[in-house]
Scaffold this active site. Sequence first.
Site, short mmCIF file in Angstrom:
data_model
loop_
_atom_site.label_atom_id
_atom_site.label_comp_id
_atom_site.label_asym_id
_atom_site.label_seq_id
_atom_site.Cartn_x
_atom_site.Cartn_y
_atom_site.Cartn_z
N SER A 15 100.00 89.41 110.65
CA SER A 15 99.60 90.48 111.60
C SER A 15 98.66 91.47 110.91
O SER A 15 97.76 92.03 111.53
CB SER A 15 100.83 91.18 112.16
OG SER A 15 101.52 91.87 111.12
N ASN A 16 98.83 91.64 109.60
CA ASN A 16 97.90 92.51 108.86
C ASN A 16 96.54 91.84 108.68
O ASN A 16 95.50 92.48 108.77
CB ASN A 16 98.51 92.91 107.52
CG ASN A 16 99.60 93.94 107.71
OD1 ASN A 16 99.32 95.11 107.94
ND2 ASN A 16 100.85 93.51 107.66
N LEU A 111 101.76 88.59 91.21
CA LEU A 111 100.64 87.95 90.51
C LEU A 111 100.66 88.37 89.05
O LEU A 111 100.79 89.56 88.73
CB LEU A 111 99.33 88.36 91.18
CG LEU A 111 99.16 87.79 92.60
CD1 LEU A 111 97.99 88.46 93.31
CD2 LEU A 111 98.97 86.27 92.55
N ASN A 127 96.94 95.87 97.46
CA ASN A 127 98.18 95.36 98.04
C ASN A 127 98.76 96.36 99.03
O ASN A 127 98.76 97.57 98.78
CB ASN A 127 99.21 95.11 96.93
CG ASN A 127 100.53 94.60 97.48
OD1 ASN A 127 100.58 93.63 98.22
ND2 ASN A 127 101.62 95.29 97.14
N HIS A 129 101.98 97.81 100.80
CA HIS A 129 103.42 97.86 100.54
C HIS A 129 104.08 98.83 101.51
O HIS A 129 103.64 99.98 101.63
CB HIS A 129 103.68 98.30 99.09
CG HIS A 129 105.11 98.20 98.70
ND1 HIS A 129 105.79 97.01 98.68
CD2 HIS A 129 106.01 99.15 98.36
CE1 HIS A 129 107.06 97.24 98.34
NE2 HIS A 129 107.21 98.52 98.14
N ASP A 169 103.68 96.79 92.21
CA ASP A 169 103.59 97.91 93.18
C ASP A 169 103.31 99.25 92.51
O ASP A 169 103.73 100.28 92.99
CB ASP A 169 104.90 98.00 94.00
CG ASP A 169 105.05 96.80 94.93
OD1 ASP A 169 106.19 96.43 95.25
OD2 ASP A 169 104.02 96.21 95.29
C1 GRF Z 1 104.19 93.33 105.85
O1 GRF Z 1 105.23 94.16 106.31
C2 GRF Z 1 103.89 93.65 104.42
O2 GRF Z 1 103.98 95.02 104.10
C3 GRF Z 1 104.97 92.90 103.73
O3 GRF Z 1 105.00 91.65 104.39
C4 GRF Z 1 104.63 91.89 105.75
C5 GRF Z 1 103.50 90.97 106.09
O4 GRF Z 1 103.41 90.93 107.46
N1 GRF Z 1 104.69 92.75 102.34
P1 GRF Z 1 102.22 90.05 108.11
O5 GRF Z 1 102.34 88.65 107.52
O6 GRF Z 1 100.93 90.71 107.74
O7 GRF Z 1 102.51 90.10 109.58
#
Ligand code: GRF
Length: 218
Positions: A15-16, A111, A127, A129, A169
Amino acid sequence: MNSISIVVFISGSGSNLQALIDAAIASQFPSSSIALVVSNKKSAYGLQRASNANIPTLVFPLKPFRDAGRSRIEYDLELSDTVAKTLGSQLDVGNKVYPDIVVLAGWMHILSAEFLNSFPKSTHFINLHPALPGAFDGAHAIERAFEAYKQGLIKNTGVMVHKVIPEVDRGEVIIKEEVPIYDTDTLETLEERIHKLEHVLIVKATKILLEDKLNGRS
Ligand code: GRF
């Protein structure tokens, strides 16, 4: 200026990644393109999202390395090499081409330093987070924040996008924003609020990186 290449690493629903794709389509990423989406899981729905947007994909699972008794470092180095060769072949140049920006959008592996150091200094890793700097590093950050809230230890949590350095992180924070937690929240309502903000911040952070590159600041 040549187009700035962005590579997005995913492991899940993407989704990101979709937020980044939508931003690119809306011309929010000047002189750049999402050149490749990399997933360690062939089942990641984010791969479908990439294909729907005609973005090349690379599936690079860890399991074959584990099954062959090969190390994480070998995996990491071969991943780096494969990404560069894939970009090189896309651009029809014989040798390896490294991306300008790598966005870790739900990438589930830590990584190694060897991986990061196998890229040129000009490649920036960021990244996403779902927590505030130093609060809930590592996995299950949202759940851990929700638990801490229920124990009265915190009032809110947040989301950040940070530069990636070998310490998990802990890289320089590019952007962060607090997310309130309410007594009426369930884990699901909190997750939904956090994911909505992630989709905004991952685009904003990528734009900041791009503008730095275009202005020669990085
Ligand atoms: C997000 O909540 C991100 O912060 C976490 O994994 C999730 C990834 O979601 N590390 P998507 O695959 O981008 O929907």
